[in-house]
Design a protein around this motif. Structure first.
Motif, PDB file in Angstrom:
ATOM      1  N   ASN A 273       0.797  -1.221   0.000  1.00 15.02           N
ATOM      2  CA  ASN A 273       0.000   0.000   0.000  1.00 15.02           C
ATOM      3  C   ASN A 273       0.837   1.282   0.000  1.00 15.02           C
ATOM      4  OD1 ASN A 273       1.000  -0.006   2.596  1.00 15.02           O
ATOM      5  ND2 ASN A 273      -0.987  -0.107   3.622  1.00 15.02           N
ATOM      6  N   GLY A 274       2.121   1.134  -0.359  1.00 13.03           N
ATOM      7  CA  GLY A 274       2.967   2.314  -0.446  1.00 13.03           C
ATOM      8  C   GLY A 274       3.553   2.788   0.860  1.00 13.03           C
ATOM      9  N   SER A 292      -0.578   1.239  15.554  1.00 11.51           N
ATOM     10  CA  SER A 292       0.483   1.198  14.545  1.00 11.51           C
ATOM     11  C   SER A 292       0.154   0.192  13.453  1.00 11.51           C
ATOM     12  CB  SER A 292       1.838   0.876  15.189  1.00 11.51           C
ATOM     13  OG  SER A 292       1.834  -0.404  15.798  1.00 11.51           O
ATOM     14  N   THR A 293      -0.347  -0.980  13.844  1.00  9.58           N
ATOM     15  CA  THR A 293      -0.735  -1.978  12.848  1.00  9.58           C
ATOM     16  C   THR A 293      -2.029  -1.575  12.138  1.00  9.58           C
ATOM     17  OG1 THR A 293       0.268  -3.704  14.214  1.00  9.58           O
ATOM     18  CG2 THR A 293      -1.203  -4.419  12.457  1.00  9.58           C
ATOM     19  N   THR A 294      -2.983  -1.044  12.905  1.00 12.83           N
ATOM     20  CA  THR A 294      -4.252  -0.610  12.319  1.00 12.83           C
ATOM     21  C   THR A 294      -4.033   0.467  11.264  1.00 12.83           C
ATOM     22  OG1 THR A 294      -5.563  -1.175  14.277  1.00 12.83           O
ATOM     23  CG2 THR A 294      -6.459   0.511  12.825  1.00 12.83           C
ATOM     24  N   CYS A 295      -3.228   1.471  11.607  1.00 13.02           N
ATOM     25  CA  CYS A 295      -3.004   2.581  10.672  1.00 13.02           C
ATOM     26  C   CYS A 295      -2.208   2.137   9.459  1.00 13.02           C
ATOM     27  CB  CYS A 295      -2.307   3.732  11.390  1.00 13.02           C
ATOM     28  SG  CYS A 295      -3.393   4.590  12.555  1.00 13.02           S
ATOM     29  N   PHE A 296      -1.264   1.234   9.653  1.00  9.97           N
ATOM     30  CA  PHE A 296      -0.554   0.687   8.498  1.00  9.97           C
ATOM     31  C   PHE A 296      -1.551  -0.017   7.582  1.00  9.97           C
ATOM     32  CE2 PHE A 296       1.786  -2.091   5.840  1.00  9.97           C
ATOM     33  CZ  PHE A 296       3.032  -1.518   5.665  1.00  9.97           C
ATOM     34  N   SER A 297      -2.424  -0.798   8.174  1.00 13.30           N
ATOM     35  CA  SER A 297      -3.395  -1.559   7.385  1.00 13.30           C
ATOM     36  C   SER A 297      -4.372  -0.647   6.644  1.00 13.30           C
ATOM     37  CB  SER A 297      -4.173  -2.507   8.296  1.00 13.30           C
ATOM     38  OG  SER A 297      -3.297  -3.398   8.975  1.00 13.30           O
ATOM     39  N   LEU A 298      -4.725   0.466   7.259  1.00  6.68           N
ATOM     40  CA  LEU A 298      -5.662   1.399   6.645  1.00  6.68           C
ATOM     41  C   LEU A 298      -5.026   2.195   5.511  1.00  6.68           C
ATOM     42  CD1 LEU A 298      -7.479   2.789   9.808  1.00  6.68           C
ATOM     43  CD2 LEU A 298      -8.479   1.326   8.049  1.00  6.68           C
ATOM     44  N   GLY A 299      -3.686   2.332   5.531  1.00  3.85           N
ATOM     45  CA  GLY A 299      -3.003   3.137   4.530  1.00  3.85           C
ATOM     46  C   GLY A 299      -2.880   4.586   4.967  1.00  3.85           C
ATOM     47  N   LEU A 300      -2.138   5.351   4.203  1.00  5.65           N
ATOM     48  CA  LEU A 300      -1.808   6.731   4.591  1.00  5.65           C
ATOM     49  C   LEU A 300      -3.049   7.597   4.797  1.00  5.65           C
ATOM     50  CD1 LEU A 300       0.165   9.033   5.108  1.00  5.65           C
ATOM     51  CD2 LEU A 300       0.344   9.347   2.621  1.00  5.65           C
ATOM     52  N   THR A 301      -3.936   7.647   3.844  1.00  2.49           N
ATOM     53  CA  THR A 301      -5.074   8.572   3.917  1.00  2.49           C
ATOM     54  C   THR A 301      -6.029   8.216   5.051  1.00  2.49           C
ATOM     55  OG1 THR A 301      -4.946   9.020   1.541  1.00  2.49           O
ATOM     56  CG2 THR A 301      -7.003   9.569   2.657  1.00  2.49           C
ATOM     57  N   ASP A 302      -6.501   6.970   5.070  1.00  4.52           N
ATOM     58  CA  ASP A 302      -7.459   6.572   6.104  1.00  4.52           C
ATOM     59  C   ASP A 302      -6.787   6.430   7.464  1.00  4.52           C
ATOM     60  OD1 ASP A 302      -9.526   6.579   4.295  1.00  4.52           O
ATOM     61  OD2 ASP A 302      -9.443   4.423   3.918  1.00  4.52           O
ATOM     62  N   GLY A 303      -5.530   5.998   7.476  1.00  4.05           N
ATOM     63  CA  GLY A 303      -4.810   5.887   8.738  1.00  4.05           C
ATOM     64  C   GLY A 303      -4.615   7.248   9.381  1.00  4.05           C
ATOM     65  N   PHE A 317       3.972   8.643   9.382  1.00  2.00           N
ATOM     66  CA  PHE A 317       3.872   7.617   8.344  1.00  2.00           C
ATOM     67  C   PHE A 317       5.086   7.765   7.416  1.00  2.00           C
ATOM     68  CE2 PHE A 317      -0.338   8.008   9.921  1.00  2.00           C
ATOM     69  CZ  PHE A 317      -1.066   6.882   9.575  1.00  2.00           C
ATOM     70  N   ILE A 318       5.704   6.647   7.060  1.00  2.00           N
ATOM     71  CA  ILE A 318       6.825   6.651   6.119  1.00  2.00           C
ATOM     72  C   ILE A 318       6.372   5.963   4.844  1.00  2.00           C
ATOM     73  CG2 ILE A 318       9.244   6.064   5.734  1.00  2.00           C
ATOM     74  CD1 ILE A 318       9.515   5.653   8.766  1.00  2.00           C
ATOM     75  N   THR A 319       6.342   6.697   3.739  1.00  2.00           N
ATOM     76  CA  THR A 319       5.945   6.109   2.465  1.00  2.00           C
ATOM     77  C   THR A 319       7.166   5.521   1.755  1.00  2.00           C
ATOM     78  OG1 THR A 319       5.987   8.384   1.605  1.00  2.00           O
ATOM     79  CG2 THR A 319       3.841   7.431   2.091  1.00  2.00           C
ATOM     80  N   ASP A 320       6.915   4.768   0.676  1.00  2.00           N
ATOM     81  CA  ASP A 320       8.010   4.019   0.059  1.00  2.00           C
ATOM     82  C   ASP A 320       8.986   4.885  -0.735  1.00  2.00           C
ATOM     83  OD1 ASP A 320       6.375   4.526  -2.099  1.00  2.00           O
ATOM     84  OD2 ASP A 320       5.841   2.436  -2.463  1.00  2.00           O
ATOM     85  N   ASP A 321       8.746   6.200  -0.761  1.00  2.00           N
ATOM     86  CA  ASP A 321       9.748   7.123  -1.293  1.00  2.00           C
ATOM     87  C   ASP A 321      10.569   7.745  -0.154  1.00  2.00           C
ATOM     88  OD1 ASP A 321       7.804   8.675  -0.146  1.00  2.00           O
ATOM     89  OD2 ASP A 321       7.313   9.827  -1.951  1.00  2.00           O
ATOM     90  N   TYR A 322      10.407   7.188   1.042  1.00  2.00           N
ATOM     91  CA  TYR A 322      11.107   7.614   2.251  1.00  2.00           C
ATOM     92  C   TYR A 322      10.710   9.015   2.713  1.00  2.00           C
ATOM     93  CZ  TYR A 322      13.836   3.388   2.414  1.00  2.00           C
ATOM     94  OH  TYR A 322      14.211   2.067   2.525  1.00  2.00           O
ATOM     95  N   LYS A 323       9.560   9.483   2.280  1.00  2.00           N
ATOM     96  CA  LYS A 323       9.045  10.749   2.797  1.00  2.00           C
ATOM     97  C   LYS A 323       8.299  10.502   4.099  1.00  2.00           C
ATOM     98  CE  LYS A 323       8.610  13.268  -1.583  1.00  2.00           C
ATOM     99  NZ  LYS A 323       7.673  13.948  -2.534  1.00  2.00           N
TER     100      LYS A 323
END
Length: 340
Positions: A273-274, A292-303, A317-323
């Motif tokens: 999920n990026g 931490s697990t719930t928000c990861f599972s929900l993804g950036l926007t919903d988390g 939140f750390i996205t896969d572009d390291y932002k």
């Protein structure tokens, strides 16, 4: 799923803790000494540090608690409450009141996430076995079969008894138990006069008060896949918890594709999920663990939307572009430093 850093060992942080934090250590000069001790429970290193006490018996008390809770909450320790529930499915099992409390907390996050966080994930997590798996992807048919057993509605609580209404379901509290245990250790230490210290359960960090100097603690947040434990950010907290969940914790690669331990309860496979990681800063470690697990599972926007709806709770939140993506209170209520 390609990442900038490829991990040789996704357990590097745990291994470093084992190497650096063994035995009992006393340090200090001209003031009350720092006291540190480590143990190994729930397949993780637990490290406890006091800054205002030299009473090592309280350390022993903490590890006695860890042993007690492992015998309640582990799904692999024969005779534990969770083991008994799992092996007596469809039969009511009488359990300890604290087991009821933790199950109810797990169900709370299952409902909040609409089942994306689900403590009946035991069959699926056992199938992947990320604690020992070095590169075997389970058969798709087996994944679908295990996935069919994941449904938190199968847990029925009546007073001090718990029943799994699905005979094939299996409870796994690994996504929330460490936080609960850390909170109970802190309560025990507070009751016994410890007002400055730190509890670290394999990366679940819970601080007791502030430093003996009165300053806040600086807690580093690991850069994903950095084998030397390099921090990507650091937060300053007092009497609070910092808990992280990420794809770099337990994982393996097959043909340059990363398979990690945070499993999607819709597909049975690791989330794609990026996100690389989520860190929660809040009062209680059990909530940090669940969120931490719930928000990861929900993804950036919903988390992030969930975090913004909660009082006294912040997230990174750390996205896969390291932002890094910060909740609105970061930098205001929780000071932080972003590393290069």
């Amino acid at each position: 799923m390609n990442y900038k850093y490829r991990a040789k060992k996704c357990t590097a942080l745990v291994l470093s803790l084992i190497l650096l934090c063994t035995g009992l250590t006393l340090t200090g000069c001209g003031r009350k000494q720092e006291l540190t001790k480590s143990g190994f429970y729930f397949n993780t290193v637990i490290t406890i540090t006091f800054y205002d006490s030299e009473d090592s018996s309280l350390m022993d008390g903490c590890f006695a608690l860890a042993d007690h809770y492992e015998k309640l909450f582990s799904n692999t320790v024969k005779g534990s409450d969770i083991y008994n529930i799992n092996t007596h499915a469809t039969e009511p099992v009488t359990v300890d009141p604290e087991t009821i409390t933790l199950l109810q907390k797990g169900l709370e996050y299952a409902k909040v996430s609409d089942g994306k966080f689900d403590i009946t994930i035991g069959k699926l997590s056992s199938l992947w076995d990320f604690g020992n798996n070095e590169g075997t992807i389970p058969d798709d048919a087996d994944i679908k079969s295990a996935l069919a057993t994941v449904d938190y509605h199968a847990i029925s609580i009546d007073g001090d008894t718990v029943t799994l209404t699905n005979p094939d379901a299996m409870i796994d509290l690994g996504g929330i138990a460490k936080g609960y245990i850390a909170d109970q250790m802190k309560a025990y230490l507070n009751e016994n006069g410890v007002t400055s210290g730190m509890i670290n359960l394999g990366g679940n960090v819970l601080t007791i008060g502030s430093k003996s100097s009165g300053d806040a603690y600086t807690i580093g947040i690991q850069k994903p896949f950095a084998e030397d434990g390099t921090a990507i950010a650091a937060v300053k907290i007092s009497d609070a918890s910092v808990v992280s969940s990420g794809v770099y914790e337990r994982c393996f690669y097959v043909d340059d594709t990363l398979y990690h331990h945070i499993l999607d309860t819709d597909t049975g496979y690791p989330y794609d999920n990026g996100l690389l990681g989520v860190t929660i800063i809040c009062k209680n470690s059990v909530d940090g663990d669940g969120l931490s697990t719930t928000c990861f599972s929900l993804g950036l926007t919903d988390g992030m939307k969930l975090i913004e709806s909660l009082d006294d709770t912040e997230a990174i939140f750390i996205t896969d572009d390291y932002k890094l993506h910060f909740s609105s209170g970061m930098g205001d209520t929780i000071p932080y430093t972003q590393m290069d």
